[in-house]
Scaffold this active site. Structure first.
Site, PDB file in Angstrom:
ATOM      1  CG  ASN A  84      -0.959  -7.408  -2.268  1.00 19.34           C
ATOM      2  OD1 ASN A  84      -0.435  -7.606  -1.227  1.00 19.34           O
ATOM      3  ND2 ASN A  84      -0.585  -6.179  -2.864  1.00 19.34           N
ATOM      4  CB  SER A 137      -3.970  -9.468   7.670  1.00 19.32           C
ATOM      5  OG  SER A 137      -3.468  -8.699   8.993  1.00 19.32           O
ATOM      6  CE1 TYR A 150      -6.406  -4.639   6.331  1.00 24.49           C
ATOM      7  CE2 TYR A 150      -5.879  -5.661   8.258  1.00 24.49           C
ATOM      8  CZ  TYR A 150      -5.598  -5.245   6.860  1.00 24.49           C
ATOM      9  OH  TYR A 150      -4.315  -5.560   6.591  1.00 24.49           O
ATOM     10  CB  ALA A 152     -14.531  -9.336   9.871  1.00 33.32           C
ATOM     11  CB  SER A 153     -12.182  -8.094   5.391  1.00 33.08           C
ATOM     12  OG  SER A 153     -10.783  -7.443   5.681  1.00 33.08           O
ATOM     13  CE  LYS A 154      -6.448  -7.753   4.713  1.00 30.80           C
ATOM     14  NZ  LYS A 154      -6.103  -7.841   3.063  1.00 30.80           N
ATOM     15  CB  ILE A 183       4.542  -5.062   6.411  1.00 32.43           C
ATOM     16  CG1 ILE A 183       4.398  -6.404   6.595  1.00 32.43           C
ATOM     17  CG2 ILE A 183       5.912  -5.041   5.196  1.00 32.43           C
ATOM     18  CD1 ILE A 183       5.313  -7.322   7.147  1.00 32.43           C
TER      19      ILE A 183
HETATM   20  P1  NAP Z   1      -0.123  -0.491   0.442  1.00 36.14           P
HETATM   21  O1  NAP Z   1       1.164   0.226   0.482  1.00 36.14           O
HETATM   22  O2  NAP Z   1      -1.301   0.800   0.898  1.00 36.14           O
HETATM   23  O3  NAP Z   1      -0.501  -1.180  -1.040  1.00 36.14           O
HETATM   24  C1  NAP Z   1      -2.039  -1.371  -1.247  1.00 36.14           C
HETATM   25  C2  NAP Z   1      -2.353  -0.806  -2.694  1.00 36.14           C
HETATM   26  O4  NAP Z   1      -3.665  -1.352  -3.071  1.00 36.14           O
HETATM   27  C3  NAP Z   1      -2.151   0.739  -2.696  1.00 36.14           C
HETATM   28  O5  NAP Z   1      -1.718   1.147  -3.756  1.00 36.14           O
HETATM   29  C4  NAP Z   1      -3.943   1.130  -2.895  1.00 36.14           C
HETATM   30  O6  NAP Z   1      -4.093   2.303  -3.699  1.00 36.14           O
HETATM   31  C5  NAP Z   1      -4.376  -0.195  -3.535  1.00 36.14           C
HETATM   32  N1  NAP Z   1      -5.631  -0.305  -3.607  1.00 36.14           N
HETATM   33  C6  NAP Z   1      -6.565   0.094  -2.624  1.00 36.14           C
HETATM   34  N2  NAP Z   1      -7.833  -0.336  -3.018  1.00 36.14           N
HETATM   35  C7  NAP Z   1      -7.673  -0.771  -4.076  1.00 36.14           C
HETATM   36  C8  NAP Z   1      -8.716  -1.475  -5.049  1.00 36.14           C
HETATM   37  N3  NAP Z   1      -9.951  -1.024  -4.746  1.00 36.14           N
HETATM   38  N4  NAP Z   1      -8.648  -1.623  -6.140  1.00 36.14           N
HETATM   39  C9  NAP Z   1      -7.149  -1.876  -6.222  1.00 36.14           C
HETATM   40  N5  NAP Z   1      -6.063  -1.335  -5.891  1.00 36.14           N
HETATM   41  C10 NAP Z   1      -6.188  -0.914  -4.553  1.00 36.14           C
HETATM   42  O7  NAP Z   1      -0.430  -1.418   1.507  1.00 36.14           O
HETATM   43  P2  NAP Z   1       0.291  -3.084   1.754  1.00 36.14           P
HETATM   44  O8  NAP Z   1       0.495  -3.000   3.080  1.00 36.14           O
HETATM   45  O9  NAP Z   1       1.284  -3.097   0.590  1.00 36.14           O
HETATM   46  O10 NAP Z   1      -1.037  -3.644   1.421  1.00 36.14           O
HETATM   47  C11 NAP Z   1      -0.995  -5.020   0.279  1.00 36.14           C
HETATM   48  C12 NAP Z   1      -1.973  -5.713   1.335  1.00 36.14           C
HETATM   49  O11 NAP Z   1      -1.277  -6.215   2.575  1.00 36.14           O
HETATM   50  C13 NAP Z   1      -3.417  -5.558   1.831  1.00 36.14           C
HETATM   51  O12 NAP Z   1      -4.248  -6.449   1.379  1.00 36.14           O
HETATM   52  C14 NAP Z   1      -3.241  -5.332   3.370  1.00 36.14           C
HETATM   53  O13 NAP Z   1      -4.400  -5.456   3.795  1.00 36.14           O
HETATM   54  C15 NAP Z   1      -2.132  -6.397   3.486  1.00 36.14           C
HETATM   55  N6  NAP Z   1      -1.565  -6.158   4.790  1.00 36.14           N
HETATM   56  C16 NAP Z   1      -0.755  -5.279   5.017  1.00 36.14           C
HETATM   57  C17 NAP Z   1       0.028  -5.156   6.450  1.00 36.14           C
HETATM   58  C18 NAP Z   1       0.894  -4.004   6.680  1.00 36.14           C
HETATM   59  O14 NAP Z   1       1.286  -3.899   7.766  1.00 36.14           O
HETATM   60  N7  NAP Z   1       1.091  -3.262   5.812  1.00 36.14           N
HETATM   61  C19 NAP Z   1      -0.063  -6.246   7.238  1.00 36.14           C
HETATM   62  C20 NAP Z   1      -1.132  -7.401   7.033  1.00 36.14           C
HETATM   63  C21 NAP Z   1      -1.681  -7.366   5.629  1.00 36.14           C
HETATM   64  P3  NAP Z   1      -4.417   3.471  -3.037  1.00 36.14           P
HETATM   65  O15 NAP Z   1      -3.013   3.968  -2.306  1.00 36.14           O
HETATM   66  O16 NAP Z   1      -4.977   4.346  -3.771  1.00 36.14           O
HETATM   67  O17 NAP Z   1      -5.278   3.094  -1.738  1.00 36.14           O
END
Ligand code: NAP
Length: 261
Positions: A84, A137, A150, A152-154, A183
């Site tokens: 995740n 995503s 971002y 492209a990665s997803k 979110i």
């Molecule tokens: P978040 O609250 O920022 O949680 C992501 C966590 O991943 C953070 O604690 C971050 O640490 C950690 N992280 C970053 N780089 C890392 C690495 N190299 N190794 C291990 N941990 C790492 O954001 P979230 O929204 O919950 O994100 C979770 C997933 O949901 C992600 O893949 C994101 O792309 C996806 N997503 C989110 C949304 C949205 O609207 N929030 C929408 C679609 C998809 P740091 O804080 O230290 O960077």
């Protein structure tokens, strides 16, 4: 107790969706191994029974191997890997994104899940079956929900789970992706704070028919479903959880009970 005696690894569990998932998996009886780059992962496991916290980099192969080994040594095997962790890469467009930015976003967001499949897959096979889930995503479905690297990665993650589901054929390991919409998490917090400051909170998520943004638990609950036996015939899919955002072309806004035009 859908995950009683099951071992579940979650990356990015120091915040947002990963933290919510760690809590919900633990409530369902799982032995949770929560991991994150950030030390906040230790706060995540506080109060989660026997859950283990590990600081690691989800895009680093040695760290992913260490994570899988830790879970297997501590709990005797692995049932679920929820890949995740992710980074947004900021707001740069195609013309101002550096190669370094592309490389880092792809490393964490796409190579990270690939490493999870590579190292967790065989251990889950040894267990007789289980699940790998990756957070993609809506940005991976079409443009408009993130920067170019971002998005492209997803998109890559969605294809990765399709390929992995095929390559794990006959192993009883299912591989799926979740595609969240907007979110409120650490990743989006600045936008939410700014909108609230400006008195424009109602604008957040206004483009989907539910007309609101989502909460991390609303994604985590779907992750639990997909990882559970209830989803035993769901494989190689990208599950969209976006309030309906991606269900329509951009058309004139409609409201229930009112004419469209
Ligand atoms: P978040 O609250 O920022 O949680 C992501 C966590 O991943 C953070 O604690 C971050 O640490 C950690 N992280 C970053 N780089 C890392 C690495 N190299 N190794 C291990 N941990 C790492 O954001 P979230 O929204 O919950 O994100 C979770 C997933 O949901 C992600 O893949 C994101 O792309 C996806 N997503 C989110 C949304 C949205 O609207 N929030 C929408 C679609 C998809 P740091 O804080 O230290 O960077």
């Amino acid at each position: 107790m859908r995950f009683k005696d099951k071992t579940v690894i979650i990356t990015g569990a120091g915040s947002g969706i990963g933290r919510a998932a760690a809590r919900l998996f633990a409530e369902e009886g799982a032995q949770v191994v929560a991991s994150d780059l950030s030390e906040s992962v230790h706060e995540t496991v506080a109060g989660l029974g026997g859950a283990v916290a590990l600081q690691m980099d989800a895009g680093d192969e040695a760290d992913v191997e260490r994570l899988v080994a830790t879970a297997c040594e501590r709990f005797g095997g692995l049932d679920v890997f929820f890949a995740n962790a992710g980074i947004s890469g900021g707001a740069s467009g195609i013309f101002d994104s550096s190669v370094d930015l592309w490389a880092e976003v792809l490393r964490v967001n796409l190579i990270g899940p690939a490493l999870a499949i590579k190292h967790a897959g065989p251990r889950i096979v040894e267990r007789g079956g289980g699940t790998i889930l990756c957070t993609a995503s809506v940005a991976g479905l079409r443009s408009g929900a993130g920067g170019p690297a971002y998005s492209a990665s997803k998109a890559g993650v969605i294809n990765l789970v399709q390929t992995a589901a095929q390559q794990l054929s006959t192993s009883n390991v299912r591989v799926n992706a979740i595609c969240p919409g907007l979110i409120e998490t650490g990743m989006t917090q600045r936008a939410f704070d700014y909108a609230r400051e400006m008195g424009k909170e109602d604008k957040l998520g206004r483009l989907n028919p539910l007309r609101r943004a989502g909460a991390p638990e609303e994604i985590a609950r779907v992750a639990l479903f997909l990882a559970s036996d209830e989803a035993s015939y769901v494989n190689g899919q990208a599950w969209v959880v976006d309030g309906g955002l991606s269900s329509s072309h951009p058309v004139t806004r409609q409201e229930f009970g009112k004419p469209a035009f």
